[in-house]
Write an enzyme that holds these catalytic residues in place. Sequence first.
Site, PDB file in Angstrom:
ATOM      1  N   PRO A 195       0.808  -1.221   0.000  1.00  0.00           N
ATOM      2  CA  PRO A 195       0.000   0.000   0.000  1.00  0.00           C
ATOM      3  C   PRO A 195       0.837   1.265   0.000  1.00  0.00           C
ATOM      4  CG  PRO A 195      -0.384  -1.321   1.990  1.00  0.00           C
ATOM      5  CD  PRO A 195       0.676  -1.992   1.211  1.00  0.00           C
ATOM      6  N   GLU A 196       0.802   1.967  -1.113  1.00  0.00           N
ATOM      7  CA  GLU A 196       1.352   3.319  -1.193  1.00  0.00           C
ATOM      8  C   GLU A 196       0.140   4.219  -1.423  1.00  0.00           C
ATOM      9  OE1 GLU A 196       4.782   3.447  -3.817  1.00  0.00           O
ATOM     10  OE2 GLU A 196       5.154   1.330  -3.465  1.00  0.00           O
TER      11      GLU A 196
ATOM     12  N   ARG B  47      16.989  -0.455  -0.049  1.00  0.00           N
ATOM     13  CA  ARG B  47      15.800  -0.846  -0.807  1.00  0.00           C
ATOM     14  C   ARG B  47      16.216  -1.132  -2.238  1.00  0.00           C
ATOM     15  NH1 ARG B  47      14.260  -1.819   3.197  1.00  0.00           N
ATOM     16  NH2 ARG B  47      12.559  -1.022   4.443  1.00  0.00           N
TER      17      ARG B  47
ATOM     18  N   ARG C  65       1.658  -9.408   8.063  1.00  0.00           N
ATOM     19  CA  ARG C  65       3.011  -9.116   8.572  1.00  0.00           C
ATOM     20  C   ARG C  65       3.055  -8.199   9.789  1.00  0.00           C
ATOM     21  NH1 ARG C  65       6.327  -8.873   2.807  1.00  0.00           N
ATOM     22  NH2 ARG C  65       5.695 -10.942   2.196  1.00  0.00           N
TER      23      ARG C  65
ATOM     24  N   HIS D 125      -4.862 -14.192  10.556  1.00  0.00           N
ATOM     25  CA  HIS D 125      -4.314 -12.849  10.306  1.00  0.00           C
ATOM     26  C   HIS D 125      -5.231 -11.713  10.730  1.00  0.00           C
ATOM     27  CE1 HIS D 125      -1.835 -14.997   6.973  1.00  0.00           C
ATOM     28  NE2 HIS D 125      -1.203 -15.025   8.131  1.00  0.00           N
TER      29      HIS D 125
END
Length: 307
Positions: free
Chosen positions: A2-3, A287, A121, A98
Amino acid sequence: MPELPEVETVRRGFHELVAGRQFSQVEVYRDRLVRTQLGGPSEFRARLLGQNIEGVARRGKFMWLALANGQAMVVHLGMSGQIRPLTKEQAAGPARRHERVRFWFQDATEELAGFSFIDQRTFGSLQVCDTVPTSDGFPAGWPLASTHLPLPAAKIARDLLDPYLDTAAVINNWKQRVAPIKTLLLAQNVVSGFGNIYADEALFAAKVRGTTPAGALSHKKLQDILDQGARIMTDSLSRGGTSFDALYVDVNGESGTFADYLQVYGRAKQPCRVCGQELKVIQLAKRSHHYCVSCQRSRSLPRLEGK
DNA sequence: AGCCCGACCTGAAAGC
DNA sequence: TGCTTTCAGGTCGGGC
């Protein structure tokens, strides 16, 4: 991952889900998700019970539920966070795999009784906090009119889809920096919303290699990076964002289709769609940075003046 | 203050 | 086959 386009896609569905409703119950299944909450899970729960939700705002990748008492519940999706509605039947059942936090509404119906925060996560986070006035006096987040923003979002800059973003100030800041331009795109304190995907895509579109010191780029080039970033994010938003797997989906569980339109991200060793050269990937600021050797030329370091 | 880096976490994929 | 290592990502806190 998600950006900005993915978070805005989620925000729109989230707003429809919660605007005008009231929390009747909250359960935290994994304490880590509220790790930033002062007072921990019990305080998180206590500050939400009985509260009315006015709507969902967003700045960069941060969302928040504006509460009628002036406080806000900040929601960050992290790497794999999802918001999913719950039917009455689901809301009465056990936590799913989750599922980290569950919220119930006062006016539950068979079809909609609440929602879940699901996060494989657990890089996501939730927190209820006070709000502070924006430093520029403009609305705090999209699309609500309130000029108050939650404390944790106060250090987050406006994003490329924010009508009140001061692009001249962003460029002036960058002109004085020596850090690689991509590192600055990923920092969220000058302009927000970029993650690894859109940073690489915007740099490719502007024909700038991510390793270039920001101050070495012309005013025009820096403006182009912002323009291309806004264009790409707007495009992606119109297609529901970028999904590589089931980790990013909207509130209906649907994947976005912008992955089909990526030019460089995840395409190492494949041919550049512009010139045919084999695309490369390197490590930059810990990155991966994907780029085309010939379309994105290497640039010399800036000559530091005096001193 | 600017800049860099490690930690956090999970599961898929690659390595052995 | 099965166990171990590596990798991906956004943000935060610590060190210089």
